[in-house]
Design an enzyme around this catalytic site. Structure first.
Site, PDB file in Angstrom:
ATOM      1  N   HIS A 102      42.619  45.299  43.860  1.00  0.00           N
ATOM      2  CA  HIS A 102      42.239  44.833  45.208  1.00  0.00           C
ATOM      3  C   HIS A 102      40.851  45.367  45.581  1.00  0.00           C
ATOM      4  CE1 HIS A 102      46.837  45.029  46.081  1.00  0.00           C
ATOM      5  NE2 HIS A 102      46.536  43.765  45.888  1.00  0.00           N
ATOM      6  N   ARG A 109      44.236  37.265  38.197  1.00  0.00           N
ATOM      7  CA  ARG A 109      44.372  38.224  37.106  1.00  0.00           C
ATOM      8  C   ARG A 109      44.534  37.535  35.770  1.00  0.00           C
ATOM      9  NH1 ARG A 109      48.660  41.375  40.694  1.00  0.00           N
ATOM     10  NH2 ARG A 109      48.944  39.195  41.255  1.00  0.00           N
TER      11      ARG A 109
HETATM   12  N1  LIG Z   1      44.679  43.509  39.654  1.00  0.00           N
HETATM   13  C1  LIG Z   1      44.201  42.549  40.430  1.00  0.00           C
HETATM   14  N2  LIG Z   1      42.996  42.022  40.204  1.00  0.00           N
HETATM   15  C2  LIG Z   1      42.522  41.029  40.978  1.00  0.00           C
HETATM   16  N3  LIG Z   1      43.167  40.492  42.017  1.00  0.00           N
HETATM   17  C3  LIG Z   1      44.364  40.992  42.301  1.00  0.00           C
HETATM   18  C4  LIG Z   1      44.950  42.041  41.538  1.00  0.00           C
HETATM   19  N4  LIG Z   1      46.165  42.325  42.061  1.00  0.00           N
HETATM   20  C5  LIG Z   1      46.323  41.477  43.096  1.00  0.00           C
HETATM   21  N5  LIG Z   1      45.271  40.681  43.240  1.00  0.00           N
HETATM   22  C6  LIG Z   1      45.076  39.643  44.224  1.00  0.00           C
HETATM   23  O1  LIG Z   1      45.088  40.237  45.499  1.00  0.00           O
HETATM   24  C7  LIG Z   1      45.611  39.334  46.465  1.00  0.00           C
HETATM   25  C8  LIG Z   1      46.702  40.011  47.249  1.00  0.00           C
HETATM   26  O2  LIG Z   1      47.787  40.161  46.407  1.00  0.00           O
HETATM   27  P1  LIG Z   1      49.059  41.054  46.671  1.00  0.00           P
HETATM   28  O3  LIG Z   1      49.001  41.757  47.960  1.00  0.00           O
HETATM   29  O4  LIG Z   1      50.241  40.189  46.333  1.00  0.00           O
HETATM   30  O5  LIG Z   1      48.873  42.142  45.511  1.00  0.00           O
HETATM   31  P2  LIG Z   1      49.764  42.367  44.245  1.00  0.00           P
HETATM   32  O6  LIG Z   1      49.181  43.480  43.483  1.00  0.00           O
HETATM   33  O7  LIG Z   1      49.953  41.055  43.530  1.00  0.00           O
HETATM   34  O8  LIG Z   1      51.120  42.851  44.907  1.00  0.00           O
HETATM   35  P3  LIG Z   1      52.635  42.457  44.545  1.00  0.00           P
HETATM   36  O9  LIG Z   1      52.916  43.054  43.203  1.00  0.00           O
HETATM   37  O10 LIG Z   1      53.420  43.073  45.667  1.00  0.00           O
HETATM   38  O11 LIG Z   1      52.686  40.947  44.550  1.00  0.00           O
HETATM   39  C9  LIG Z   1      46.016  38.111  45.657  1.00  0.00           C
HETATM   40  O12 LIG Z   1      44.956  37.173  45.660  1.00  0.00           O
HETATM   41  C10 LIG Z   1      46.203  38.659  44.276  1.00  0.00           C
HETATM   42  O13 LIG Z   1      46.041  37.660  43.280  1.00  0.00           O
HETATM   43 MG   LIG Z   2      51.149  39.500  44.432  1.00  0.00          MG
END
Ligand SMILES: Nc1ncnc2c1ncn2[C@@H]1O[C@H](COP(=O)(O)OP(=O)(O)OP(=O)(O)O)[C@@H](O)[C@H]1O
Ligand SMILES: [Mg+2]
Length: 171
Positions: A23, A96
């Site tokens: 993030h 990702r």
């Molecule tokens: N490692 C990462 N690299 C790039 N973007 C990411 C990554 N992890 C999450 N995102 C993106 O961040 C945004 C918010 O995602 P979210 O809050 O669902 O995070 P997450 O890590 O996927 O959490 P969860 O595992 O609870 O789904 C989405 O656009 C998601 O694709």
């Molecule tokens: Mg997610």
């Protein structure tokens, strides 16, 4: 099309439970591209989150304390409505792997159907974070593993506190 000005504000929505380096990577890239990037923390999407919304807001504000154009906020309801309220013309999402693509494409096209004036922009993180998700971070921590190199230090500290509190409760 929206007014040109609106394109300079972007919303990066998610649950951020917790914020991890994938993030952070996307937010930093967004802060370079847009005049302002609003980290929009979704209210009420999970029934039993590890961090309260207030904790998640505090963490993100602390991590981006030195970024004048990163705002941390919460929202509920339709994302495109929230974007309209914020005057944002862009939704930022992180991609990702291919596994993210199908859901993200569906959401992006539905959001375009709801408001054609808001454009979804996808960004890829540094390759070292492509496998990181909040879910896997929580799973590893629950099993006693370290995620020190995958989350900001304030998140690492708070994860340790939570783990400690839980093990004390069980003892
Ligand atoms: N490692 C990462 N690299 C790039 N973007 C990411 C990554 N992890 C999450 N995102 C993106 O961040 C945004 C918010 O995602 P979210 O809050 O669902 O995070 P997450 O890590 O996927 O959490 P969860 O595992 O609870 O789904 C989405 O656009 C998601 O694709
Ligand atoms: Mg997610």
């Amino acid at each position: 099309m929206t007014e040109r000005n609106a394109d300079h504000i972007a919303i990066y929505p998610g649950s951020f439970d917790p914020l991890h380096n994938g993030h952070v990577d996307i937010i930093r890239r967004g802060a370079r591209l847009f005049d302002r990037i609003v980290v929009g923390i979704l209210l009420n999407i999970e029934k039993a989150p590890l961090f309260t919304v207030q904790e998640r807001v505090e963490i993100a504000r602390e991590v981006f304390r030195d970024y004048a154009n990163v705002e941390v906020d919460t929202f509920d309801g339709l994302l495109v409505e929230y974007a309209r309220r914020k005057g944002a013309g862009v939704i930022v999402r992180g991609l990702r792997a291919v596994s993210d693509f199908e859901y993200e494409m569906q959401m992006a096209l539905m959001n375009r159907n709801l408001n054609p004036g808001v454009e979804t922009v996808f960004m890829m993180p540094s390759e070292m974070y492509t496998y990181v998700s909040s879910r896997i971070v929580k799973e590893v921590v629950a099993l006693g593993g370290s995620v020190t190199n995958l989350v900001p230090s304030i998140v690492d500290d708070r994860l340790r506190e939570k783990r400690h509190a839980r093990s004390t409760l069980r003892a």
